[in-house]
Write a protein that holds these residues in place. Structure first.
Motif, short mmCIF file in Angstrom:
data_model
loop_
_atom_site.label_atom_id
_atom_site.label_comp_id
_atom_site.label_asym_id
_atom_site.label_seq_id
_atom_site.Cartn_x
_atom_site.Cartn_y
_atom_site.Cartn_z
N VAL A 142 1.34 37.28 93.91
CA VAL A 142 0.24 36.38 93.61
C VAL A 142 0.20 36.17 92.09
CG1 VAL A 142 -2.25 36.03 93.65
CG2 VAL A 142 -1.11 37.09 95.61
N ALA A 143 0.46 34.94 91.66
CA ALA A 143 0.46 34.60 90.23
C ALA A 143 -0.35 33.33 90.02
CB ALA A 143 1.88 34.43 89.73
N VAL A 144 -1.56 33.31 90.55
CA VAL A 144 -2.39 32.12 90.52
C VAL A 144 -3.04 31.93 89.16
CG1 VAL A 144 -4.45 31.03 91.51
CG2 VAL A 144 -2.79 32.16 93.00
N ASN A 145 -3.56 33.00 88.59
CA ASN A 145 -4.32 32.90 87.34
C ASN A 145 -3.48 33.28 86.13
OD1 ASN A 145 -7.12 32.07 88.07
ND2 ASN A 145 -6.95 33.83 89.42
N ASN A 146 -2.32 32.66 86.02
CA ASN A 146 -1.47 32.84 84.85
C ASN A 146 -0.67 31.56 84.64
OD1 ASN A 146 0.01 33.96 82.68
ND2 ASN A 146 0.02 35.98 83.67
N ALA A 147 -0.07 31.43 83.47
CA ALA A 147 0.76 30.26 83.17
C ALA A 147 2.20 30.60 83.54
CB ALA A 147 0.65 29.89 81.70
N VAL A 148 2.62 30.16 84.71
CA VAL A 148 3.94 30.49 85.24
C VAL A 148 4.85 29.28 85.08
CG1 VAL A 148 5.23 31.30 87.24
CG2 VAL A 148 2.86 32.04 86.90
N SER A 149 6.00 29.48 84.47
CA SER A 149 6.95 28.38 84.32
C SER A 149 7.74 28.18 85.61
CB SER A 149 7.92 28.66 83.17
OG SER A 149 8.81 29.72 83.52
N GLN A 150 8.38 27.02 85.72
CA GLN A 150 9.21 26.75 86.90
C GLN A 150 10.33 27.78 87.02
OE1 GLN A 150 9.24 23.69 89.32
NE2 GLN A 150 10.16 25.50 90.27
N GLU A 151 10.96 28.12 85.91
CA GLU A 151 12.06 29.08 85.95
C GLU A 151 11.57 30.47 86.37
OE1 GLU A 151 15.78 30.69 83.20
OE2 GLU A 151 14.32 29.29 82.37
N ILE A 163 3.00 32.73 95.22
CA ILE A 163 2.09 31.59 95.09
C ILE A 163 1.58 31.51 93.65
CG2 ILE A 163 1.37 31.59 97.50
CD1 ILE A 163 -1.29 32.89 96.60
N VAL A 164 1.40 30.28 93.18
CA VAL A 164 0.85 30.01 91.85
C VAL A 164 -0.35 29.07 92.02
CG1 VAL A 164 3.04 30.39 90.67
CG2 VAL A 164 2.46 28.09 91.49
N ARG A 165 -0.87 28.58 90.93
CA ARG A 165 -2.08 27.74 90.99
C ARG A 165 -1.82 26.43 91.74
NH1 ARG A 165 -1.21 23.42 87.72
NH2 ARG A 165 0.15 23.69 85.91
N GLU A 166 -2.88 25.86 92.27
CA GLU A 166 -2.80 24.55 92.89
C GLU A 166 -2.56 23.50 91.80
OE1 GLU A 166 -5.57 24.33 96.68
OE2 GLU A 166 -6.65 25.21 94.99
N SER A 167 -1.85 22.43 92.16
CA SER A 167 -1.38 21.47 91.17
C SER A 167 -2.50 20.67 90.50
CB SER A 167 -0.38 20.50 91.81
OG SER A 167 -0.98 19.81 92.89
N GLN A 168 -3.66 20.55 91.13
CA GLN A 168 -4.73 19.74 90.55
C GLN A 168 -5.42 20.43 89.37
OE1 GLN A 168 -4.76 21.08 93.65
NE2 GLN A 168 -6.82 21.17 94.50
N TYR A 169 -5.10 21.70 89.13
CA TYR A 169 -5.72 22.42 88.02
C TYR A 169 -4.68 22.71 86.94
CZ TYR A 169 -9.12 23.17 91.73
OH TYR A 169 -10.00 22.98 92.76
N GLN A 170 -5.17 22.91 85.72
CA GLN A 170 -4.31 23.27 84.61
C GLN A 170 -4.24 24.79 84.48
OE1 GLN A 170 -5.18 21.12 80.90
NE2 GLN A 170 -6.44 19.70 82.09
N ASP A 171 -3.19 25.28 83.82
CA ASP A 171 -3.10 26.70 83.54
C ASP A 171 -4.36 27.16 82.82
OD1 ASP A 171 -0.54 26.87 84.61
OD2 ASP A 171 0.44 26.53 82.68
N TRP A 172 -4.90 28.30 83.26
CA TRP A 172 -6.07 28.93 82.66
C TRP A 172 -7.37 28.18 82.89
CZ3 TRP A 172 -3.78 33.23 82.00
CH2 TRP A 172 -2.51 33.31 81.41
N ILE A 174 -8.59 27.18 86.09
CA ILE A 174 -8.76 27.16 87.55
C ILE A 174 -10.16 27.66 87.90
CG2 ILE A 174 -7.78 27.90 89.75
CD1 ILE A 174 -5.30 28.75 87.92
N PRO A 175 -10.97 26.88 88.57
CA PRO A 175 -12.29 27.37 88.97
C PRO A 175 -12.17 28.63 89.82
CG PRO A 175 -12.10 24.99 89.32
CD PRO A 175 -10.73 25.49 89.00
N TRP A 176 -13.09 29.55 89.61
CA TRP A 176 -12.98 30.85 90.30
C TRP A 176 -12.99 30.69 91.81
CZ3 TRP A 176 -16.68 32.43 93.71
CH2 TRP A 176 -17.93 31.78 93.66
N ALA A 177 -13.78 29.77 92.33
CA ALA A 177 -13.86 29.60 93.79
C ALA A 177 -12.54 29.06 94.35
CB ALA A 177 -15.02 28.69 94.16
N ALA A 178 -11.86 28.21 93.58
CA ALA A 178 -10.60 27.64 94.04
C ALA A 178 -9.52 28.70 94.11
CB ALA A 178 -10.17 26.50 93.11
#
Length: 341
Positions: A142-151, A163-172, A174-178
């Motif tokens: 789980v790497a949702v709340n970090n800035a993960v590069s494609q590589e 899993i990483v963040r959903e695409s509609q949000y920017q790194d750092w 991300i709303p807590w509920a999302a």
């Protein structure tokens, strides 16, 4: 940029990338750290919740069955799992970037006995801490709340589904509920996760009812810098989110000051802009509040003279900077009485 007790105040340029060969070699050859043997997930998926496909910034990840060992790579990711009764193999601390202190008032009952491996540098240099996470032999990442590069993502998926963040949000940002909903869905517990979200929202509502004086006030979070500058944090920042959800307002006239996504810098010449606020929330970071109190220009502001500054200590600020279903209730109990005084 300074770390300033936020999951989002690190330099993205400093996030290094581990090579695929190094990651695969560590995964295949290294045994889990001794302390991580007890830090294994305990998942009880809800009926019909798995398998599930999670759509995120880098595509889709299908979770076929309950994971046995989950590594978390983002600040706050572990909180969500622990609230669901799952002990991850790794945790990213956000009050102590050295990684030595991972036990906090809001999580101590979850990890007092089984402490996950600390990834203390993951917010500043994720690539350097990835091998340490993979050494715990996770079968899900789980790497949702970090800035993960494609590589980095590509390399992680060679070790385990990630899993990483959903695409509609920017790194750092991300709303807590999302982030909570995404992670809960991924481990097959969407209903229990929604209950946690509902309970947390109810905590906000209770605080607003108990301290109505804070509701509707114009406010902003600031942190004094070592160089004498003052940073102001917008509503996209975790601390800003907390104030908004407690019923406060970040005024539109200050939005131009937020020049770096979630924060900006105010020079001493422009500090008078803070006089338009009802409250200024000053968060300490390694003595920054003492420095602020010694700033003659700041102390001459009308808002300071009328007692409109709320000073919060570093631990409270850290909890606010990474709002989760664990940190939010604890932080509200510390902050709401001060805002509503």
């Amino acid at each position: 940029m300074r770390f300033m007790n936020s999951r989002r105040t690190m330099s993205r340029a400093a996030i290094a990338t581990a090579t695929a060969a190094a990651l695969i070699g560590i995964t295949a050859c290294s045994a889990p750290d001794e302390d991580s043997d007890s830090a294994a997930a305990s998942v009880t998926a809800e009926q019909g919740a798995l398998p599930v496909t999670i759509t995120h910034n880098f595509g889709e990840t299908k979770v076929e069955a309950e994971p046995a060992r989950i590594a978390t790579l983002g600040p706050g990711d572990a909180d969500i799992l622990m609230a669901l009764g799952i002990t991850p193999t790794t945790i990213v601390p956000f009050n102590d970037p050295t990684g030595k202190n991972v036990v906090e008032p809001w999580n101590e009952k979850y990890i007092a006995e089984n402490t996950p491996v600390s990834l203390g540098q993951a917010t500043q240099d994720l690539g350097a801490d990835i091998p340490k996470a993979l050494a715990t032999n996770p079968d899900f990442i789980v790497a949702v709340n970090n800035a993960v590069s494609q590589e980095q993502y590509n390399n992680l998926t060679k070790a385990a589904p990630t899993i990483v963040r959903e695409s509609q949000y920017q790194d750092w940002l991300i709303p807590w509920a999302a982030s909570t909903a995404e992670i809960g869905k991924a481990v097959g517990m969407p209903e229990k996760t929604q209950e946690l979200i509902d309970q947390t929202n109810a905590k906000f509502d209770e605080a607003k009812a108990q301290y109505p004086n804070m509701v509707g006030k114009k406010s902003a979070v600031i942190i004094s810098g070592a160089d004498g500058s003052i940073s102001i944090f917008g509503p996209g920042d975790g601390r800003g989110q907390m104030l908004v959800e407690l019923g406060q307002i970040f005024p539109a006239e200050l939005e131009p000051l937020v020049t770096s996504g979630f924060y900006g810098t105010i020079s001493n010449e422009n500090l008078n802009l803070l006089n338009n606020l009802d409250q200024v929330v000053a968060i300490d970071w390694e003595g920054s509040n003492e420095q602020l109190k010694n700033n003659a220009v700041f102390n001459n502001l009308d808002i300071v003279k009328r007692g409109g500054v709320v000073y919060l200590d570093q631990r409270i600020g850290s909890a606010m900077s990474v709002p989760t279903v664990l940190t939010i209730p604890w932080a509200i109990d510390q902050v709401a009485p001060k805002l509503g005084a």
